[in-house]
Enzyme design. Structure first.
Site, PDB file in Angstrom:
ATOM      1  N   LYS A  80       0.863  -1.184   0.000  1.00 10.36           N
ATOM      2  CA  LYS A  80       0.000   0.000   0.000  1.00 10.36           C
ATOM      3  C   LYS A  80       0.897   1.231   0.000  1.00 10.36           C
ATOM      4  CE  LYS A  80      -3.879   1.782   2.843  1.00 10.36           C
ATOM      5  NZ  LYS A  80      -4.715   1.475   4.014  1.00 10.36           N
ATOM      6  N   SER A 155      -9.611   1.350   3.179  1.00  8.93           N
ATOM      7  CA  SER A 155      -8.776   2.160   2.317  1.00  8.93           C
ATOM      8  C   SER A 155      -7.697   1.378   1.566  1.00  8.93           C
ATOM      9  CB  SER A 155      -8.100   3.250   3.143  1.00  8.93           C
ATOM     10  OG  SER A 155      -7.249   2.668   4.132  1.00  8.93           O
ATOM     11  N   SER A 179      -9.614  -1.140   7.353  1.00  8.60           N
ATOM     12  CA  SER A 179      -9.139  -0.888   5.993  1.00  8.60           C
ATOM     13  C   SER A 179      -8.432  -2.029   5.293  1.00  8.60           C
ATOM     14  CB  SER A 179      -8.224   0.330   5.981  1.00  8.60           C
ATOM     15  OG  SER A 179      -8.995   1.484   5.938  1.00  8.60           O
TER      16      SER A 179
HETATM   17  N1  GLN Z   1     -13.210   3.156   6.979  1.00  7.68           N
HETATM   18  C1  GLN Z   1     -12.538   3.547   8.159  1.00  7.68           C
HETATM   19  C2  GLN Z   1     -12.313   5.031   8.150  1.00  7.68           C
HETATM   20  O1  GLN Z   1     -12.546   5.613   7.150  1.00  7.68           O
HETATM   21  C3  GLN Z   1     -11.257   2.790   8.305  1.00  7.68           C
HETATM   22  C4  GLN Z   1     -10.028   3.463   7.882  1.00  7.68           C
HETATM   23  C5  GLN Z   1      -8.797   2.640   8.076  1.00  7.68           C
HETATM   24  O2  GLN Z   1      -8.852   1.532   8.630  1.00  7.68           O
HETATM   25  N2  GLN Z   1      -7.645   3.169   7.671  1.00  7.68           N
HETATM   26  O3  GLN Z   1     -11.950   5.589   9.129  1.00  7.68           O
END
Ligand code: GLN
Length: 476
Positions: A80, A155, A179
């Site tokens: 990532k 994400s 994410s």
């Molecule tokens: N969807 C969650 C958020 O937007 C998780 C984000 C993440 O785990 N980086 O905060």
């Protein structure tokens, strides 16, 4: 070459060791897949074909001399774009880091390199890991390989799409509130968020430091175990990292107690996802595990606490991108204008969270929201600890629905509840895994989430493996 794609890490391992094909051939096959598919899917932001082929050739030489470095030798993978790899861009999918090239490796990258893994490139993501759809990237949305009109989740959207489409054997992502697990579920691959601290965060761009975990996306549960064992372990450069030590004794499945979590979703879970959870319960019961319904404490408060803690920590972490210390500097005729112009390139979602986080820390709000959120978190940690004495595994949805259409963020309720299924494990620092569980009538992947006690990854992977085998789908 196409027949080399979609195999698991362990299958590649056996074939590379038997010299059925070389690491260079394997790497070429993946680079061709990227060439062919990335235009449509947008899963990679950087592809390092040259570097990957050099690393693969070195792997081949070591394998030929019988000096292979272990399970990851010659295996192509991706990172990532918020995980540092020396000499490669690390943009966090943000314009503010568009021109940043990392001068060093993150610890996980360094350990992968030392083990002979072949880095293909960097995966697209929601900007600074904020989001659940993969659409909040400054460089274009990631598309779901099962249906490019749908989101890949987020994400770690690019990581999940890369593994699901055969562009990468595995990928490392990050999971702060879901994410890794949610995009894995949307793309039909395995996704592990380990116990907080099991994988070092050194060299990983912080979103919310007390929640951030490096996670693994792969094509089988055995692969996850292998990758975890290579990358885990104490890192003197990350004070929160845990020493490698097995905390879990494996037992007969008949003595495993599973808590099936209900009521965390606010009634938003689709019939397909409910069915996937029921199928998992049936399979686990058939294996001899004891399944009971459990309710977690304070579901609505958990999400609120996550939202506040994640935003406050993000606001603090992202203050470094000001065009002076970090981040590209925009022209301006005064210092304030310099800050303002430089930070103006941040995306809307990132700005929203920074502003919200600062507000939550300001004046009376600190006591009213931030400190209260920390107390809720402590309470959740306490209850999860005590529930973990009664249950070895918790079973729940990962997300309320399968992947939805691009550009159609689900309703506010669904969006809110989407994270509700994943934030528990994050707030409680527990390991949790997204397990593929068939597909809906449109062929879209479904998944369930398994969560285990602190550092109980062996138990988690053991139960997940048996579950998949029993269902006769997915790959062990
Ligand atoms: N969807 C969650 C958020 O937007 C998780 C984000 C993440 O785990 N980086 O905060």
């Amino acid at each position: 070459m196409k027949e080399l794609l979609y195999r698991t890490l362990l299958e590649h391992r056996a074939s590379l060791d038997k010299r059925e094909y070389s690491a260079v051939e394997l790497t070429r096959a993946h680079l061709c897949a990227i060439e062919e598919k990335n235009g449509e899917l947008g899963a990679f932001l950087t592809v390092d074909g040259e570097g990957a082929l050099v690393a693969a050739a070195e792997s081949d030489r070591r394998i030929a001399r019988g000096e292979g470095r272990g399970m990851l030798e010659g295996i192509p993978y991706s990172l990532k774009d918020n995980i540092a790899a020396q000499g490669l861009p690390m943009t966090c999918a943000s314009r503010i880091l568009e021109n940043y090239v990392s001068p060093y490796d993150a610890t996980v990258t360094e350990r992968g390199r030392a083990a002979g893994a072949v880095l293909l490139g960097k995966n697209n993501m929601d900007e600074f890991a904020m989001g659940s759809t993969g659409e909040h990237s400054a460089f274009g949305a990631v598309k779901n390989p099962h249906d490019p009109t749908r989101v890949a989740g987020g994400s770690s959207s690019g990581s999940a799409a890369a593994v699901a489409s055969g562009m990468s054997v595995f990928s490392l992502g990050t999971d702060t509130g879901g994410s890794v697990r949610q995009p894995a579920a949307f793309c039909g691959v395995w996704g592990l968020k380990p116990t907080y601290g099991l994988l070092s965060r050194y060299g990983v761009a912080a979103m919310a430091s007390s929640l951030d975990c490096v996670g693994i996306l792969s094509r089988s549960v055995l692969d996850i175990g292998v990758i975890l064992s290579v990358l885990r372990g104490k890192d003197p450069r990350d004070v929160t990292s845990l020493s490698a030590g097995e905390k879990s004794e494996l037992r007969e499945i008949t003595s495993v107690r599973v808590g099936v979590i209900g009521g965390m979703d606010g009634g938003c879970v689709s019939p397909d996802v409910t069915l996937a959870v029921e199928r998992a319960v049936t399979a686990l019961t058939a294996l001899g595990a004891h399944c009971d319904a459990v309710t977690l404490p304070q579901p609505a408060n958990a999400l609120a606490a996550y939202t506040v803690i994640a935003a406050t920590e993000a606001a603090s972490n992202l203050s470094r991108y000001d065009g002076v210390r970090f981040g590209s500097r925009q022209n301006a005729d005064s210092l304030n204008a310099l800050y303002e112009n430089s930070r103006a390139v941040l995306g809307d979602e990132v700005c929203r969270r920074i502003l919200f986080g600062i507000d939550m820390l300001s004046g009376e709000n600190r006591e009213r929201y931030y400190l209260r959120a920390l107390r809720v978190r402590e309470e959740i940690q306490r209850s999860m600890r005590s529930l973990s004495e009664r249950y070895d595994i918790f079973l729940s949805p990962v997300a309320p629905t399968a992947a939805f259409k691009l550009g159609t963020l689900p309703s506010k309720d669904e969006r809110t509840y989407a994270d509700m299924c994943t934030v528990y494990a994050s707030l409680a620092c527990l390991p949790a895994l997204s397990v593929p569980m068939g597909a809906d009538q449109n062929g879209l992947p479904l998944a369930v989430q398994l969560c285990a006690g602190f550092e109980k990854e062996p138990m988690l992977l053991f139960v997940a493996g048996l579950l998949t085998n029993q269902r006769g789908e997915g790959r062990l």
